[in-house]
Motif scaffolding. Sequence first.
Motif, short mmCIF file in Angstrom:
data_model
loop_
_atom_site.label_atom_id
_atom_site.label_comp_id
_atom_site.label_asym_id
_atom_site.label_seq_id
_atom_site.Cartn_x
_atom_site.Cartn_y
_atom_site.Cartn_z
N HIS A 87 6.20 33.43 16.64
CA HIS A 87 5.69 32.34 17.50
C HIS A 87 4.31 32.70 18.03
O HIS A 87 4.12 32.95 19.22
CB HIS A 87 6.65 32.10 18.66
CG HIS A 87 8.04 31.76 18.23
ND1 HIS A 87 8.43 30.48 17.95
CD2 HIS A 87 9.12 32.56 18.04
CE1 HIS A 87 9.71 30.48 17.61
NE2 HIS A 87 10.15 31.74 17.64
N ARG A 88 3.33 32.74 17.12
CA ARG A 88 1.99 33.13 17.56
C ARG A 88 0.92 32.14 17.14
O ARG A 88 -0.25 32.48 16.99
CB ARG A 88 1.66 34.53 17.07
CG ARG A 88 1.72 34.72 15.59
CD ARG A 88 1.35 36.12 15.20
NE ARG A 88 1.59 36.30 13.78
CZ ARG A 88 1.86 37.45 13.23
NH1 ARG A 88 1.89 38.53 13.96
NH2 ARG A 88 2.07 37.54 11.95
N LYS A 89 1.31 30.91 16.95
CA LYS A 89 0.35 29.84 16.61
C LYS A 89 0.14 28.96 17.84
O LYS A 89 0.97 28.91 18.73
CB LYS A 89 0.89 29.02 15.45
CG LYS A 89 1.04 29.82 14.18
CD LYS A 89 1.48 28.93 13.04
CE LYS A 89 1.71 29.75 11.80
NZ LYS A 89 3.09 30.12 11.62
N GLN A 90 -0.95 28.25 17.84
CA GLN A 90 -1.29 27.43 19.01
C GLN A 90 -0.25 26.33 19.26
O GLN A 90 -0.03 25.94 20.40
CB GLN A 90 -2.67 26.82 18.81
CG GLN A 90 -3.31 26.38 20.10
CD GLN A 90 -4.77 26.09 19.94
OE1 GLN A 90 -5.44 26.62 19.07
NE2 GLN A 90 -5.28 25.25 20.80
N GLY A 113 -8.15 30.15 32.15
CA GLY A 113 -9.02 30.92 31.26
C GLY A 113 -9.19 30.29 29.89
O GLY A 113 -9.94 30.79 29.06
N GLY A 114 -8.49 29.21 29.64
CA GLY A 114 -8.60 28.52 28.37
C GLY A 114 -7.53 28.94 27.38
O GLY A 114 -6.84 29.94 27.55
N VAL A 115 -7.42 28.16 26.32
CA VAL A 115 -6.42 28.39 25.29
C VAL A 115 -6.66 29.72 24.59
O VAL A 115 -5.74 30.52 24.40
CB VAL A 115 -6.44 27.23 24.25
CG1 VAL A 115 -5.53 27.53 23.08
CG2 VAL A 115 -6.05 25.92 24.91
N LYS A 116 -7.91 29.99 24.23
CA LYS A 116 -8.24 31.22 23.50
C LYS A 116 -7.81 32.46 24.27
O LYS A 116 -7.25 33.40 23.70
CB LYS A 116 -9.75 31.25 23.23
CG LYS A 116 -10.21 32.42 22.42
CD LYS A 116 -11.71 32.37 22.20
CE LYS A 116 -12.20 33.63 21.52
NZ LYS A 116 -13.66 33.65 21.42
N ASP A 117 -8.04 32.46 25.56
CA ASP A 117 -7.69 33.61 26.40
C ASP A 117 -6.17 33.81 26.45
O ASP A 117 -5.69 34.93 26.34
CB ASP A 117 -8.25 33.39 27.81
CG ASP A 117 -8.57 34.68 28.52
OD1 ASP A 117 -8.86 35.68 27.84
OD2 ASP A 117 -8.52 34.68 29.75
N LEU A 118 -5.44 32.74 26.58
CA LEU A 118 -3.98 32.84 26.66
C LEU A 118 -3.36 33.22 25.32
O LEU A 118 -2.34 33.91 25.27
CB LEU A 118 -3.39 31.53 27.18
CG LEU A 118 -1.94 31.56 27.60
CD1 LEU A 118 -1.68 32.63 28.66
CD2 LEU A 118 -1.52 30.21 28.13
#
Length: 155
Positions: A87-90, A113-118
């Motif tokens: 489970h490592r996809k957006q 912090g945004g999607v990229k950060d999380l």
Amino acid sequence: MASLNNDTPSVNLTDPSNQTLDVPEFPSRNGPQRLLAAATKQPRNREKVRLEPGHSPLDWAKLTSSGKDLRGVPPFGKYTIEQIREHRKQDDAWTAIQGKVYNLTPYLKFHPGGVKDLMRCAGRDGTKLFMLTHSWVNIDYLMKECLVGFLVPST
């Protein structure tokens, strides 16, 4: 109050009775407190992330109290780190924090912090990263509606 000598920086303040007071500046311009602060390594500056409309902390609070299913799975289960790695996809992001497994997917667009950060902790145990960056955050309260289960050792 006696006047300070000329080489001590001071700030002039006026009290309610319109009397000027000489107060020493603190920390002094070349004092040890400022020198220590200047020599201390500062954390990297974080970029500000603009959240989409409807994704504020208040919107997250409304969503979590709406009764909508944010888990995406049947009631609690036990998961290994190998299962979490799947489970490592957006559109399907899970992480383990302090032994609890959370579905991050509904929270991604709400994260300050945004999607990229999380996504840095998606598909893995994010405890260390979480504690480094958000040790003051009550994860149990913030993500209670996204709790899918518990991390167990691999067999």
